[in-house]
Scaffold this active site. Structure first.
Site, PDB file in Angstrom:
ATOM      1  N   LYS A 159     -14.599   8.504  -3.487  1.00 40.40           N
ATOM      2  CA  LYS A 159     -15.794   8.950  -2.741  1.00 40.40           C
ATOM      3  C   LYS A 159     -16.635  10.072  -3.395  1.00 40.40           C
ATOM      4  O   LYS A 159     -17.694  10.451  -3.629  1.00 40.40           O
ATOM      5  CB  LYS A 159     -15.653   8.977  -1.551  1.00 40.40           C
ATOM      6  N   LYS A 217      -8.612  14.055   4.639  1.00 44.08           N
ATOM      7  CA  LYS A 217      -7.424  12.908   4.470  1.00 44.08           C
ATOM      8  C   LYS A 217      -6.290  13.059   5.661  1.00 44.08           C
ATOM      9  O   LYS A 217      -6.264  14.151   6.219  1.00 44.08           O
ATOM     10  CB  LYS A 217      -6.705  12.647   3.245  1.00 44.08           C
ATOM     11  N   ARG A 218      -5.673  12.070   5.979  1.00 45.29           N
ATOM     12  CA  ARG A 218      -4.682  12.359   7.083  1.00 45.29           C
ATOM     13  C   ARG A 218      -3.737  13.486   6.472  1.00 45.29           C
ATOM     14  O   ARG A 218      -3.485  13.850   5.391  1.00 45.29           O
ATOM     15  CB  ARG A 218      -3.809  11.150   7.097  1.00 45.29           C
ATOM     16  N   THR A 237      -8.669   6.663  -1.931  1.00 51.16           N
ATOM     17  CA  THR A 237      -9.928   6.058  -2.154  1.00 51.16           C
ATOM     18  C   THR A 237     -10.940   7.154  -1.726  1.00 51.16           C
ATOM     19  O   THR A 237     -11.988   7.095  -2.432  1.00 51.16           O
ATOM     20  CB  THR A 237     -10.189   5.109  -1.137  1.00 51.16           C
ATOM     21  N   LYS A 289       0.810  14.691   0.958  1.00 48.18           N
ATOM     22  CA  LYS A 289      -0.398  14.986   0.655  1.00 48.18           C
ATOM     23  C   LYS A 289      -0.772  16.314   0.132  1.00 48.18           C
ATOM     24  O   LYS A 289      -1.786  16.764  -0.409  1.00 48.18           O
ATOM     25  CB  LYS A 289      -1.452  14.492   1.370  1.00 48.18           C
ATOM     26  N   HIS A 349       0.778  -1.326  -0.048  1.00 48.79           N
ATOM     27  CA  HIS A 349       0.067  -0.077  -0.089  1.00 48.79           C
ATOM     28  C   HIS A 349       0.846   1.337  -0.028  1.00 48.79           C
ATOM     29  O   HIS A 349       0.244   2.272   0.233  1.00 48.79           O
ATOM     30  CB  HIS A 349      -0.966   0.049   1.253  1.00 48.79           C
TER      31      HIS A 349
HETATM   32  C1  26M Z   1       3.005   1.531  10.844  1.00 47.60           C
HETATM   33  C2  26M Z   1       3.527   1.395  12.124  1.00 47.60           C
HETATM   34  C3  26M Z   1       2.952   1.652  13.215  1.00 47.60           C
HETATM   35  C4  26M Z   1       1.555   2.143  13.417  1.00 47.60           C
HETATM   36  C5  26M Z   1       0.984   2.254  11.990  1.00 47.60           C
HETATM   37  C6  26M Z   1       1.770   1.924  10.829  1.00 47.60           C
HETATM   38  C7  26M Z   1       0.867   2.184   9.868  1.00 47.60           C
HETATM   39  C8  26M Z   1      -0.373   1.960   9.677  1.00 47.60           C
HETATM   40  C9  26M Z   1      -1.068   2.190   8.431  1.00 47.60           C
HETATM   41  C10 26M Z   1       1.430   2.454   8.559  1.00 47.60           C
HETATM   42  C11 26M Z   1       0.729   2.543   7.290  1.00 47.60           C
HETATM   43  C12 26M Z   1      -0.506   2.446   7.488  1.00 47.60           C
HETATM   44  O1  26M Z   1      -1.251   2.623   6.250  1.00 47.60           O
HETATM   45  C13 26M Z   1      -0.584   2.861   4.910  1.00 47.60           C
HETATM   46  C14 26M Z   1      -1.727   3.419   4.125  1.00 47.60           C
HETATM   47  O2  26M Z   1      -2.881   3.789   4.764  1.00 47.60           O
HETATM   48  N1  26M Z   1      -1.450   3.574   2.852  1.00 47.60           N
HETATM   49  C15 26M Z   1      -2.739   3.898   1.941  1.00 47.60           C
HETATM   50  O3  26M Z   1      -3.502   2.647   1.379  1.00 47.60           O
HETATM   51  C16 26M Z   1      -4.764   3.139   0.874  1.00 47.60           C
HETATM   52  C17 26M Z   1      -5.510   1.899   0.456  1.00 47.60           C
HETATM   53  O4  26M Z   1      -4.870   1.006  -0.523  1.00 47.60           O
HETATM   54  C18 26M Z   1      -4.294   3.790  -0.342  1.00 47.60           C
HETATM   55  O5  26M Z   1      -5.463   4.296  -1.162  1.00 47.60           O
HETATM   56  C19 26M Z   1      -3.408   5.158  -0.024  1.00 47.60           C
HETATM   57  O6  26M Z   1      -2.855   5.776  -0.999  1.00 47.60           O
HETATM   58  C20 26M Z   1      -2.409   4.640   0.893  1.00 47.60           C
HETATM   59  O7  26M Z   1      -1.511   5.771   1.348  1.00 47.60           O
END
Ligand code: 26M
Length: 827
Positions: free
Chosen positions: A672, A560-561, A668, A566, A369
């Site tokens: 939406k 978004k975050r 995503t 971003k 991702h």
């Molecule tokens: C890592 C370490 C400790 C705590 C949390 C994390 C962590 C959690 C979520 C690191 C990355 C995380 O997510 C990455 C993410 O959200 N990627 C997004 O995925 C979406 C679905 O595929 C995409 O649409 C986004 O572009 C992408 O940024």
């Protein structure tokens, strides 16, 4: 609230239905909440209603479980550290086809469904895109009648609550379980034991010549599954989300209690229960925290034991596991599953290495991702060996055999070997989880076409060259149930009145809207709905932050975050530029805008938090300057979450998708917005590329450097000062920030932002700024021609069908999982 059972004033059949619903509600109020109508509050009614829906779902779940067991079909197991489900009640009512009847039944007793829906706590068990994708996938899996379980963690505290104090983000704990959770059922009978720490030893099994390894743990933790039913639309199938809660091991308690150390035993209980206490609020960047690795191993080990239990219930041994189970790794967070399945097969079920490895590889698939190098998970070998000594041995063995194979293929390429190795050498040795996921899976995929290409060319290039056939693209999607039918009921109704309701499960049918583009009444109805949605958002904004916004202005939204890539910063620089123009040329004609931001910054991400402060500071100045005269408003909505998203997408005109090209894997939210008839201003990044292809270049506001141009720019050395010196508006914008206008009394507050822009500008804000501003002007001119805008909006909705999660899941099912639908027969 008085509850009097009167006539519903609807047709007889519906009337009996209504009275049954009312009876069930009263029963639940009495027997679940233990209150009568006189003392019940809105929350009691919410809980009673939730239990009514839950009962219907459980009835269906029981039949689903029977059907699946009899069919002995292949199952999907979706392993994800995050499931950002959003509220369940409204979704459950819609999927059960009870929404309208329930509204009437409640109104008949003087209760307002909308008010009760608002009582539900937000289940925020995810950070953002990755967690929400998992939730959309669960909806589609069930809607497509695919046998599936989502496995994850039952965090006691989900993503933190964001408060804004003096413009700064402040985090508060998310106590989402404090009023109980009517959607979950604990299953202590399916509890599992999980080991941590200790050492390994070699031993000889009775009557066997071969040596075996066993893991003598230092600690045992118990996993208790909590099941949440997942309904689908227009189906009797109900799948499960199975979330694990950590509890202290009993044997462990006994020892300590027997030794007389009562307090020590209780303290150890707390250490075990910490494992599922809180969701890590990091998005994209990772810190190697021990508890995080414990969380990952804990939920994966629990899930694999559960998968094996289910398999052995229906099959004689694990030799055919891969024929009946497809396990998908949602990013590398569950990648330890590769080593854990090997351990189970070899140490617990006495498989030979080669057989175990074949089963493992055939079972797992891995979805990546992110391309951000700092986001690739790596765990120090030290920590790993301390927590999971047997897994480290297994990973070394996997690596040994893997590198031997690579050496045969590339005899004189030590650099390649080093890059492919599961262990990063040089400095502190670390386990590379993405490499483990790649070698342990038969399928590797990215989440948008561009993302998959970049994976193949960059982050996973060596794996791609080794095994090109393992790679494929699966462009993300969203569920049209939550993201149109539920969140935008007025638009959903107009669409269904116009083309029928087949779009709900076949989103490509929205294409039929194109035939109505020249129907003026239809366009007016479309526009009127957007307007109503904007009015209702305006009321919400007023209640939330006390700002009056003009519902006739363009709602320009970035939600978004908060992350540098971003580029919320570029958006706020544009806002400042618009403000400067108004101050300098008060008489100029402008197209009024309301610029809305929402999003959380990771608590340890200083730059992201400073951007939050800048947005709020700019809002303070702009919103209170009389010379602006309401033509520009800036709103930062605190605590962006799924529920808030459901209010925002339907009321948006302009969707900001402005990440630096090559950095957003997919996005995503972009889908939406378009589904709800907002137009996109965006770069050629992630799924934006495919959205633009689908809706047509004329209906998409494109700007900015391409991935290749960004790379080329960085290669020759990007000089942000050049843009500052040659673009007077940009210069003025940065100068105004430097002047302290937005930080009275704290002139240096925003210096880190200015430094980042002018020293190395790693996200190319300076390079893209002029193109962005120019594109925004084009946006404003287009918005003035409201009829043209509405036509473009309709075309966005009409042509967005590809981005249904139903399509995404059908592709995974056919090309990776090889699973088939098992519909539950109607009653
Ligand atoms: C890592 C370490 C400790 C705590 C949390 C994390 C962590 C959690 C979520 C690191 C990355 C995380 O997510 C990455 C993410 O959200 N990627 C997004 O995925 C979406 C679905 O595929 C995409 O649409 C986004 O572009 C992408 O940024």
């Amino acid at each position: 609230v008085p509850l009097s059972l009167g006539s519903a004033g609807v047709a007889l059949d519906a009337e009996t239905q209504v009275s049954q619903i009312q009876q069930a509600l009263v029963n639940n109020l009495h027997w679940v909440q233990g209150k009568d109508e006189q003392f019940a509050n809105a929350h009691d009614y919410y809980t009673a209603l939730a239990h009514s829906v839950r009962n219907q779902l459980l009835k269906k779940r029981i039949r689903t479980a029977k059907t699946y067991a009899e069919a002995k079909a292949k199952n999907v197991y979706y392993l994800s550290a995050e499931f950002l489900m959003g509220r369940q009640l409204g979704n459950g009512l819609i999927n059960l086809g009870m929404y309208d009847t329930m509204r009437h039944a409640l109104a008949d007793c003087g209760l307002d469904l909308d008010e009760l829906l608002e009582r539900e706590a937000e289940p925020g068990l995810g950070n953002g895109g990755l967690g929400r994708l998992a939730a959309c996938f669960m909806d589609s899996l069930t809607t497509l009648n695919l046998p599936a379980i989502g496995y994850g963690i039952r965090y006691e505290f989900g993503i933190f609550t964001q408060l804004i104090r003096q413009g700064h983000q402040v985090e508060a704990p998310d106590k989402w379980l404090s009023y109980g959770n009517p959607w979950e059922i604990a299953r202590p009978d399916y509890r599992v034991e999980i080991k941590f720490g200790g050492h390994t030893e070699v031993y000889k099994k009775d009557g066997d010549d071969d040596y075996q390894v066993r893991w003598i743990q230092a600690q045992t933790v118990i996993g208790i599954p909590h099941d949440v039913p997942v309904p689908g639309y227009g189906t009797d199938n109900v799948n499960l989300l199975r979330l694990w809660k950590a509890e202290a091991g009993e044997a462990f308690d006994l020892d300590a209690f027997n030794a007389g150390d009562y307090f020590g035993a209780v303290a150890n209980k707390m250490i075990s229960e910490n494992i599922t206490k809180v969701l890590y609020p990091n998005d994209e960047t990772r810190q190697g925290k021990e508890l995080r690795l414990q969380q990952q191993y804990f939920f994966v080990a629990c899930s694999l034991q559960d998968i094996i239990r289910l398999h052995l219930r229906d099959h004689s041994n694990l030799g055919n596991l891969a024929e009946f189970s497809a396990i998908q790794l949602n990013d590398t967070h569950p990648a330890i599953g590769v080593a854990e399945l090997m351990r189970l097969l070899i140490d617990e079920y006495s498989f030979e290495w080669a057989a175990a490895w074949q089963i493992t590889q055939r079972t797992f698939g891995y979805t990546n991702h992110t391309l951000m190098p700092e986001a690739l998970e790596k765990w120090s070998v030290d920590l790993f060996g301390k927590l999971l000594p047997r897994h480290l041995e297994i990973i070394y063995e996997i690596n040994h055999r893997f590198l031997a194979q690579v050496k045969l293929r590339y005899p004189n390429d030590p650099d390649r070997l080093e890059r492919l190795s599961l262990i990063e050498e040089g400095g502190e040795r670390r386990v590379r989880m993405a490499n483990l996921a790649c070698v342990g899976s038969h399928a590797i995929n990215g989440v948008a076409a561009l993302h998959t290409e970049l994976l193949k060319q960059e982050v996973l290039q060596d794996f791609y060259e080794l095994w090109p056939d393992k790679f494929s693209n699966k462009t993300n999607g969203i569920t049209p149930r939550r993201w149109l039918l539920q969140c935008n009921p007025r638009l959903a109704q107009l669409i269904s009145e116009t083309i029928g309701d087949s779009w709900i499960t076949n989103l490509d049918d929205l294409k039929q809207l194109e035939a109505h583009l020249d129907d003026e009444a239809f366009r007016h109805a479309w526009q009127a709905i957007k307007q109503e949605n904007k009015w209702s958002l305006a009321r919400y904004i007023h209640d939330a932050v006390g700002i009056e916004v003009n519902p006739d202005s363009m709602f320009d939204v970035q939600i978004k975050r908060i992350h540098e890539y971003k580029r919320q910063l570029m958006n706020v620089l544009h806002v400042i530029t618009l403000y400067n123009r108004m101050v300098q040329n008060p008489g100029d004609h402008v197209v009024p805008r309301t610029v809305i931001f929402g999003g959380k910054a990771a608590p340890g991400y200083a730059m992201a938090k400073l951007v939050v402060k800048l947005i709020n500071a700019v809002a303070d100045v702009v919103n209170n300057d009389p010379s602006v005269n309401g033509r520009l408003k800036v709103v930062f909505l605190p605590n962006y979450n799924v529920s808030q998203a459901q209010r925002l997408f339907p009321a948006s005109d302009l969707s900001e998708q402005i990440s630096t090209a090559g950095m957003e894997a997919s996005g995503t939210g972009n889908m939406k917005f378009a589904l709800n008839g907002a137009l996109t201003i965006g770069t050629l990044d992630g799924a934006n590329v495919e959205i633009r292809e689908e809706v047509g270049a004329d209906n998409f506001f494109l700007f900015g450097l391409t991935t290749e141009q960004v790379a080329a720019c960085k290669a020759v050395g990007h000089n942000p000062w050049y843009y500052y010196d040659t673009n007077p508006e940009l210069k003025r914008t940065l100068d105004v920030i430097a002047s302290g206008l937005f930080s009275p009394g704290e002139p240096d507050l925003f210096l880190p932002i200015l430094d980042s822009l002018l020293v190395d500008d790693p996200y190319m804000v300076m390079a893209d700024f002029a193109a962005y501003v120019q594109c925004q002007e084009h946006v404003s001119r287009t918005y003035e021609d409201r009829d043209r805008w509405v036509r473009m909006a309709i075309l966005n909705t009409a042509r967005i069908g590809k981005f249904s999660a139903d399509r995404t899941i059908a592709d995974y099912a056919r090309e990776i999982w090889k699973v088939k639908a098992v519909p539950v027969a109607g009653e």
